[in-house]
Design an enzyme around this catalytic site. Structure first.
Site, PDB file in Angstrom:
ATOM      1  CD  GLU A 138      38.677  50.122  37.775  1.00  0.00           C
ATOM      2  OE1 GLU A 138      38.373  51.205  37.562  1.00  0.00           O
ATOM      3  OE2 GLU A 138      38.958  49.877  38.858  1.00  0.00           O
TER       4      GLU A 138
ATOM      5  CB  THR B 176      43.291  49.228  37.592  1.00  0.00           C
ATOM      6  OG1 THR B 176      43.723  48.029  37.947  1.00  0.00           O
ATOM      7  CG2 THR B 176      41.951  49.460  37.725  1.00  0.00           C
ATOM      8  CE1 TYR B 177      51.639  50.885  35.453  1.00  0.00           C
ATOM      9  CE2 TYR B 177      51.736  51.906  37.566  1.00  0.00           C
ATOM     10  CZ  TYR B 177      52.505  51.276  36.530  1.00  0.00           C
ATOM     11  OH  TYR B 177      53.801  51.006  36.611  1.00  0.00           O
TER      12      TYR B 177
ATOM     13  CG  HIS C  57      40.662  64.122  45.151  1.00  0.00           C
ATOM     14  ND1 HIS C  57      41.929  64.395  46.078  1.00  0.00           N
ATOM     15  CD2 HIS C  57      41.271  62.744  44.880  1.00  0.00           C
ATOM     16  CE1 HIS C  57      42.957  63.390  45.994  1.00  0.00           C
ATOM     17  NE2 HIS C  57      42.543  62.480  45.490  1.00  0.00           N
TER      18      HIS C  57
ATOM     19  CD  GLN D 212      36.613  56.650  43.861  1.00  0.00           C
ATOM     20  OE1 GLN D 212      36.111  55.458  43.487  1.00  0.00           O
ATOM     21  NE2 GLN D 212      37.773  56.743  44.343  1.00  0.00           N
TER      22      GLN D 212
HETATM   23  P1  FAD Z   1      44.304  65.198  40.068  1.00  0.00           P
HETATM   24  O1  FAD Z   1      43.313  65.804  39.292  1.00  0.00           O
HETATM   25  O2  FAD Z   1      45.640  65.576  40.115  1.00  0.00           O
HETATM   26  O3  FAD Z   1      43.632  65.816  41.487  1.00  0.00           O
HETATM   27  C1  FAD Z   1      44.408  65.328  42.861  1.00  0.00           C
HETATM   28  C2  FAD Z   1      43.858  66.386  44.050  1.00  0.00           C
HETATM   29  O4  FAD Z   1      44.745  67.636  43.521  1.00  0.00           O
HETATM   30  C3  FAD Z   1      42.552  66.753  44.196  1.00  0.00           C
HETATM   31  O5  FAD Z   1      42.103  67.066  45.200  1.00  0.00           O
HETATM   32  C4  FAD Z   1      42.378  68.119  43.125  1.00  0.00           C
HETATM   33  O6  FAD Z   1      41.431  68.901  43.518  1.00  0.00           O
HETATM   34  C5  FAD Z   1      43.692  68.798  43.260  1.00  0.00           C
HETATM   35  N1  FAD Z   1      44.387  69.555  42.054  1.00  0.00           N
HETATM   36  C6  FAD Z   1      44.125  68.993  40.960  1.00  0.00           C
HETATM   37  N2  FAD Z   1      44.911  69.965  40.007  1.00  0.00           N
HETATM   38  C7  FAD Z   1      45.352  70.468  40.929  1.00  0.00           C
HETATM   39  C8  FAD Z   1      46.521  71.786  40.485  1.00  0.00           C
HETATM   40  N3  FAD Z   1      46.884  71.980  39.589  1.00  0.00           N
HETATM   41  N4  FAD Z   1      46.871  72.649  41.596  1.00  0.00           N
HETATM   42  C9  FAD Z   1      46.252  72.144  42.837  1.00  0.00           C
HETATM   43  N5  FAD Z   1      45.421  71.316  43.186  1.00  0.00           N
HETATM   44  C10 FAD Z   1      44.896  70.343  42.146  1.00  0.00           C
HETATM   45  N6  FAD Z   1      44.693  55.129  40.960  1.00  0.00           N
HETATM   46  C11 FAD Z   1      45.766  54.240  40.813  1.00  0.00           C
HETATM   47  O7  FAD Z   1      46.644  54.361  41.247  1.00  0.00           O
HETATM   48  N7  FAD Z   1      45.545  53.609  39.684  1.00  0.00           N
HETATM   49  C12 FAD Z   1      44.303  53.457  39.164  1.00  0.00           C
HETATM   50  O8  FAD Z   1      44.159  52.597  38.116  1.00  0.00           O
HETATM   51  C13 FAD Z   1      43.076  54.116  39.366  1.00  0.00           C
HETATM   52  N8  FAD Z   1      42.159  54.295  38.390  1.00  0.00           N
HETATM   53  C14 FAD Z   1      41.179  55.123  38.923  1.00  0.00           C
HETATM   54  C15 FAD Z   1      39.768  55.203  38.149  1.00  0.00           C
HETATM   55  C16 FAD Z   1      38.938  56.077  38.540  1.00  0.00           C
HETATM   56  C17 FAD Z   1      37.800  56.261  37.743  1.00  0.00           C
HETATM   57  C18 FAD Z   1      39.135  56.944  39.714  1.00  0.00           C
HETATM   58  C19 FAD Z   1      37.937  57.912  40.057  1.00  0.00           C
HETATM   59  C20 FAD Z   1      40.154  56.806  40.436  1.00  0.00           C
HETATM   60  C21 FAD Z   1      41.138  56.021  40.114  1.00  0.00           C
HETATM   61  N9  FAD Z   1      42.338  56.075  40.870  1.00  0.00           N
HETATM   62  C22 FAD Z   1      43.235  54.942  40.380  1.00  0.00           C
HETATM   63  C23 FAD Z   1      42.730  56.797  42.132  1.00  0.00           C
HETATM   64  C24 FAD Z   1      43.249  58.297  41.640  1.00  0.00           C
HETATM   65  O9  FAD Z   1      44.596  58.018  41.450  1.00  0.00           O
HETATM   66  C25 FAD Z   1      43.273  58.845  43.014  1.00  0.00           C
HETATM   67  O10 FAD Z   1      42.085  59.438  43.458  1.00  0.00           O
HETATM   68  C26 FAD Z   1      44.241  60.043  43.163  1.00  0.00           C
HETATM   69  O11 FAD Z   1      44.184  60.615  44.474  1.00  0.00           O
HETATM   70  C27 FAD Z   1      43.662  61.478  42.382  1.00  0.00           C
HETATM   71  O12 FAD Z   1      43.803  61.229  40.992  1.00  0.00           O
HETATM   72  P2  FAD Z   1      43.218  62.474  40.124  1.00  0.00           P
HETATM   73  O13 FAD Z   1      43.496  62.029  38.610  1.00  0.00           O
HETATM   74  O14 FAD Z   1      41.910  62.549  40.334  1.00  0.00           O
HETATM   75  O15 FAD Z   1      44.089  63.666  40.713  1.00  0.00           O
END
Ligand code: FAD
Length: 317
Positions: A19, A50-51, A183, A210
């Site tokens: 990445e 990444t963003y 998370h 992660q």
């Molecule tokens: P979600 O899937 O939305 O989950 C967030 C939280 O809400 C979790 O605790 C989950 O259990 C809960 N949840 C999910 N869906 C629901 C629902 N429908 N109702 C209630 N609770 C729910 N961040 C950046 O800004 N830019 C990047 O480029 C970036 N790259 C990443 C790459 C990887 C491989 C990883 C692991 C993380 C990256 N992140 C990045 C960080 C990520 O954006 C954060 O960890 C963020 O806090 C959660 O993203 P997610 O897509 O897992 O969220």
């Protein structure tokens, strides 16, 4: 090519990927090429970009008052993807996030990515703005990655916002994030996995984890995923430690634990150089075990320190 096809075509061989971060505003594209060049001989089939969402900074005005200004330190994701595709012919995987985007802006970005011939997107929620305690969605945006995923799936089905008739169907292969150590906002791992499964059932085709420093956490996570019917590839994400400060910084930013053995080794280091050697050796051992276990791909968070990732790749690929 789609990540799912790269993995299928590899026929069980572990792929190498990494990445990169878009350049800091004002830096040239060459800084990214300099980060990628040393790693191309290991033939990554794809490279993630990444963003980085906006941040608030305070500017002092002539009248002495402070003005809150929104700025992005690392703009240019679409441009970087285009530059990488042109120069290396590699698949670029842009990360797309909910934070700071209205649904319209997301749609426009996806249209651009589709025009560019991008086949994959990693769909994420994004974190809170640095100065804010909690993630706040854009008023016309998405609150969870699952909602953003739904928008990409809609586009894949030719369904655009505010359009009555079906249009060009995009064909994005969608990746999502997984957290072997949960998370940080999730009340339990079980709850986190429930939403992970929801995204896979909706149509996500692969998971990138992660960072973790204890492979057992990854193996347990994969087992739990399989138990509840998450059957897509789960790509381990690895971050080599490159300095002493990271012992405390990584757990506080990424909510991951460092194993005692690693901490003990780092405690013995007098400077960053020796800590980096410990970090590289640890990542090599982690990678070897994961490769032997047959993981689909080893994905490295390079943080633009490609010489470190190169040392690891040399030992593995
Ligand atoms: P979600 O899937 O939305 O989950 C967030 C939280 O809400 C979790 O605790 C989950 O259990 C809960 N949840 C999910 N869906 C629901 C629902 N429908 N109702 C209630 N609770 C729910 N961040 C950046 O800004 N830019 C990047 O480029 C970036 N790259 C990443 C790459 C990887 C491989 C990883 C692991 C993380 C990256 N992140 C990045 C960080 C990520 O954006 C954060 O960890 C963020 O806090 C959660 O993203 P997610 O897509 O897992 O969220």
């Amino acid at each position: 090519m789609k990540i799912s096809d790269h993995i299928k075509n590899a026929k069980g061989k572990t792929l190498f990927s990494f990445e990169i971060l878009p350049p800091v505003k004002g830096e040239s594209v060459q800084s990214i090429f300099d980060a990628i060049d040393p790693l191309m001989e290991f033939k990554p089939p794809f490279i993630d970009v990444t963003y980085h969402r906006e941040e608030y900074v305070y500017k002092k005005r002539e009248n002495g008052l402070l003005e809150k200004v929104s700025t992005r330190k690392r703009p240019g994701t679409v441009g970087i993807c285009a530059a990488m595709i042109n120069k290396y012919g590699v698949d670029a995987v842009p990360h797309i996030i909910c934070g700071g985007f209205s649904k319209e802006e997301t749609e426009n970005a996806l249209i651009d990515l589709d025009f560019l011939g991008i086949d994959n997107v990693l769909v994420l929620r994004g974190d809170a703005i640095k100065s804010e305690a909690r993630f706040e969605p854009d008023p016309n945006g998405h609150s969870y990655a699952s909602e953003l995923l739904e928008q990409v799936l809609d586009l894949n089905a030719g369904k655009y916002l505010h359009e009555e008739v079906s249009r060009n169907e995009t064909d994005f292969c969608i990746g999502i994030a997984g957290y072997p150590e949960k998370h940080f906002e999730a009340p339990s791992l079980k709850s986190d996995l429930k939403y992970l499964k929801m995204k896979v059932d909706m149509g996500a085709e692969y998971i990138v984890t992660q960072m973790f420093f204890d492979n057992q956490k990854y193996f347990d996570f994969v087992e739990k995923c399989r138990e509840i019917g998450i059957n897509v590839p789960i790509i381990p994400g690895l971050k080599p430690i490159t300095g002493l400060k990271q012992m405390n910084v990584l757990p506080s930013i990424f909510h991951v634990d460092l194993p005692d053995d690693l901490v003990d080794e780092l405690d013995k280091c007098a400077d960053n150089k020796s800590a980096r050697e410990v970090g590289i050796e640890w990542a090599i051992q982690q990678s070897k075990e994961l490769k032997e276990a047959g993981v689909p791909c080893l994905h490295y968070y390079t943080m633009s320190k490609s010489q470190v990732t190169r040392r690891i790749a040399e030992a593995l690929f």
